[in-house]
Design a protein around this motif. Sequence first.
Motif, mmCIF file in Angstrom:
data_model
loop_
_atom_site.group_PDB
_atom_site.id
_atom_site.type_symbol
_atom_site.label_atom_id
_atom_site.label_comp_id
_atom_site.label_asym_id
_atom_site.label_seq_id
_atom_site.Cartn_x
_atom_site.Cartn_y
_atom_site.Cartn_z
ATOM 1 N N ASP A 126 3.920 6.056 11.935
ATOM 2 C CA ASP A 126 5.420 5.737 12.496
ATOM 3 C C ASP A 126 5.845 4.323 11.576
ATOM 4 O OD1 ASP A 126 5.300 8.025 14.133
ATOM 5 O OD2 ASP A 126 4.603 6.793 15.859
ATOM 6 N N SER A 127 5.147 4.074 10.641
ATOM 7 C CA SER A 127 5.565 2.761 10.134
ATOM 8 C C SER A 127 6.861 3.151 9.255
ATOM 9 C CB SER A 127 4.450 2.494 9.025
ATOM 10 O OG SER A 127 5.057 1.002 8.138
ATOM 11 N N PRO A 128 7.896 2.434 9.372
ATOM 12 C CA PRO A 128 9.236 2.369 8.741
ATOM 13 C C PRO A 128 9.254 2.432 7.489
ATOM 14 C CG PRO A 128 9.223 0.473 10.122
ATOM 15 C CD PRO A 128 8.049 1.031 10.475
ATOM 16 N N HIS A 129 8.235 1.690 6.956
ATOM 17 C CA HIS A 129 8.297 1.424 5.404
ATOM 18 C C HIS A 129 6.957 0.837 5.034
ATOM 19 C CE1 HIS A 129 8.038 -2.983 6.435
ATOM 20 N NE2 HIS A 129 8.895 -2.784 7.212
ATOM 21 N N THR A 130 6.934 0.934 3.837
ATOM 22 C CA THR A 130 5.725 0.148 3.076
ATOM 23 C C THR A 130 6.047 -0.716 2.131
ATOM 24 O OG1 THR A 130 3.413 1.184 2.081
ATOM 25 C CG2 THR A 130 5.734 1.924 1.097
ATOM 26 N N GLY A 131 5.072 -1.695 1.680
ATOM 27 C CA GLY A 131 5.172 -2.567 0.753
ATOM 28 C C GLY A 131 4.573 -2.122 -0.607
ATOM 29 N N GLY A 132 4.360 -3.067 -1.427
ATOM 30 C CA GLY A 132 3.757 -2.654 -2.815
ATOM 31 C C GLY A 132 2.436 -2.179 -2.884
ATOM 32 N N SER A 133 1.537 -2.247 -2.005
ATOM 33 C CA SER A 133 0.322 -1.758 -1.944
ATOM 34 C C SER A 133 0.482 -0.464 -1.505
ATOM 35 C CB SER A 133 -0.653 -2.604 -0.855
ATOM 36 O OG SER A 133 -0.079 -2.573 0.361
ATOM 37 N N GLY A 134 1.119 0.037 -0.601
ATOM 38 C CA GLY A 134 1.455 1.500 -0.309
ATOM 39 C C GLY A 134 2.013 2.392 -1.390
ATOM 40 N N LEU A 135 2.995 1.565 -2.101
ATOM 41 C CA LEU A 135 3.687 2.430 -3.259
ATOM 42 C C LEU A 135 2.660 2.447 -4.322
ATOM 43 C CD1 LEU A 135 6.125 3.630 -4.317
ATOM 44 C CD2 LEU A 135 6.781 1.327 -5.281
ATOM 45 N N ARG A 136 1.759 1.519 -4.514
ATOM 46 C CA ARG A 136 0.633 1.571 -5.766
ATOM 47 C C ARG A 136 -0.343 2.732 -5.369
ATOM 48 N NH1 ARG A 136 -0.292 -3.603 -5.948
ATOM 49 N NH2 ARG A 136 -1.517 -3.703 -4.128
ATOM 50 N N ALA A 137 -0.724 2.676 -4.112
ATOM 51 C CA ALA A 137 -1.715 3.706 -3.689
ATOM 52 C C ALA A 137 -1.053 5.136 -3.867
ATOM 53 C CB ALA A 137 -2.123 3.290 -2.098
ATOM 54 N N ALA A 138 0.411 5.294 -3.484
ATOM 55 C CA ALA A 138 1.050 6.506 -3.545
ATOM 56 C C ALA A 138 0.995 6.906 -5.092
ATOM 57 C CB ALA A 138 2.521 6.573 -3.000
#
Length: 566
Positions: A126-138
């Motif tokens: 349910d997290s409304p957003h992600t930071g750089g680490s989440g985008l990097r993993a994606a």
Amino acid sequence: MAQVPQRFFDALAVRTWCGLSLRALGRAREEIDAINVYPVADGDTGTNLYLTVESAAAAVEAVFAAHEVDAGAGDAEDGDAADGPSLADAVGAMAHGALIGARGNSGTILAQLLRGMAQVLSARGDSPHTGGSGLRAALRHAAESARNAVARPVEGTVLTVASAAADAADGAGDDCAEVALAAYEGARAALAATPGQLPVLERAGVVDAGGHGLVTVLAALVETCTGRPPETVAVLPARVEHGDADPAGECAAAGADEDGPAFEVIYLLEAEDAAVARLRQRLDALGDSLVVVGGDGLWNVHVHVDDAGAAVEAGVEAGRPYRIRITHFGHGDVHTTGAERPPRERAQRAVVAVVPGEGLAELYAGAGATTLLARPGEPPASGELVQAVRRAHAREVVLLPNDAELRHTAAAAAEQARAEGVRVALIPTRSAVQGIAALAVHEAERRFDEDVVAMTSAAGATRHAEVTVAERQSWTTAGICQAGDVLGLIDGDVAVIGPDVSRVAATVLDRMLSAGGELVTLVLGDEAPQDVADQLEARVREAYLAVDTVVYRGGRQGALLLVGVE
């Protein structure tokens, strides 16, 4: 106008990214098409990528629109409006839209890249957003899942560019803007190096077309996260000027694989994972450029083969294939599983119609129309409409969108077809029953303008309604409905809410006939009660003198019942 900088990645960023990617690919489409020499020099990679992203963007917009409706229902009940769709909702819609709209080899791989990103970003709950680490993993998971989806990965392609983007992102900080910019720069450098990895690119003096498309999409990601586009653009080893160079031709002359498979086969497939694993093995033995993407029971299958029929039959054995597209390289869409058709003379006039079910498709085709099947919740993209116009192979085309939501899509398709020299008239039919009325008065022997006027008049004189089931609680013009309620819509607005299909249908019919009518058209969906048509026919016969009724079977059309009154 510059976008508002996004220091994190949320649902709104997904929406912005899709929109910017679509516009960027629209600008770059012709250039990418022109450098398309691998795996087949068919000059459509840019177009295919555009259509894939167009479908993804439309799916994201639909999620936002549905949320606005739900928020309106919340206001009506308790005055509380929700904050918008979640990140998981947005990326899930993006991935699904890309999957069902994927076109060509590169478009199918791009769909898997987006799906790989969605899998990581959706896992954040349910997290409304992600930071750089989440985008990097994606980005990392996207590159790996796309490579795994390709039966025989080749370096110097979009797969190489995607891996380079993920590698570069690994060295960035924890800010989304830094990650996006690093991924873009890494992809751009890898793109410039692709001619050294694939001889066919080096001979033609171009970079990989699919990789160029991915760099374009990543540039849009940079603009999403920073508020401005990157200052540098993708480097091409040799400038391709339209009209002065023909990379596809150069590629063929330089010894590209002229003995490769004759057909490209693409279809959506509903199947279990185990069946898809067997399908991969069978298709890999039949041809090359095999890409199978998707999951959770829905897959997009792409392969180049000599025996198109065998590729489709393999899909039938694995599950239920649909939206089957078969293209003979160099000869356009043939849409059959047989041998290549000989060139044919252009017809003077044709009707092209979007239809919501297999039964209606047969009805329209029997009346001479070229049809494009739209599955419930999966509206066709403008490029698919253009392809249908091309398939009609006529100098003059009457276009019936049969859906109010398709008016802009149909208008864009009409403009593109006109640019290709086809005279197109768009009749703004809002339902398939209006299309039936228009098709009934169509006469190809008349002057084009006279025929269009007659068809438009017939469609406009037909009131339309549908009976369907509410999927969720929402606010409507007839009040608040609950999930599972039966809804009766007249001319696009909810007029009746009730618990029973037959009662709602009867009420809708009575309201429509209260203003008069001569002919009632009923189109039954697969899930409609079997006796509802008999009940409605009896009601018309007993209560409305001199009114005729005709009944058609629409198949899987979404709505339980379509009603037209002329």
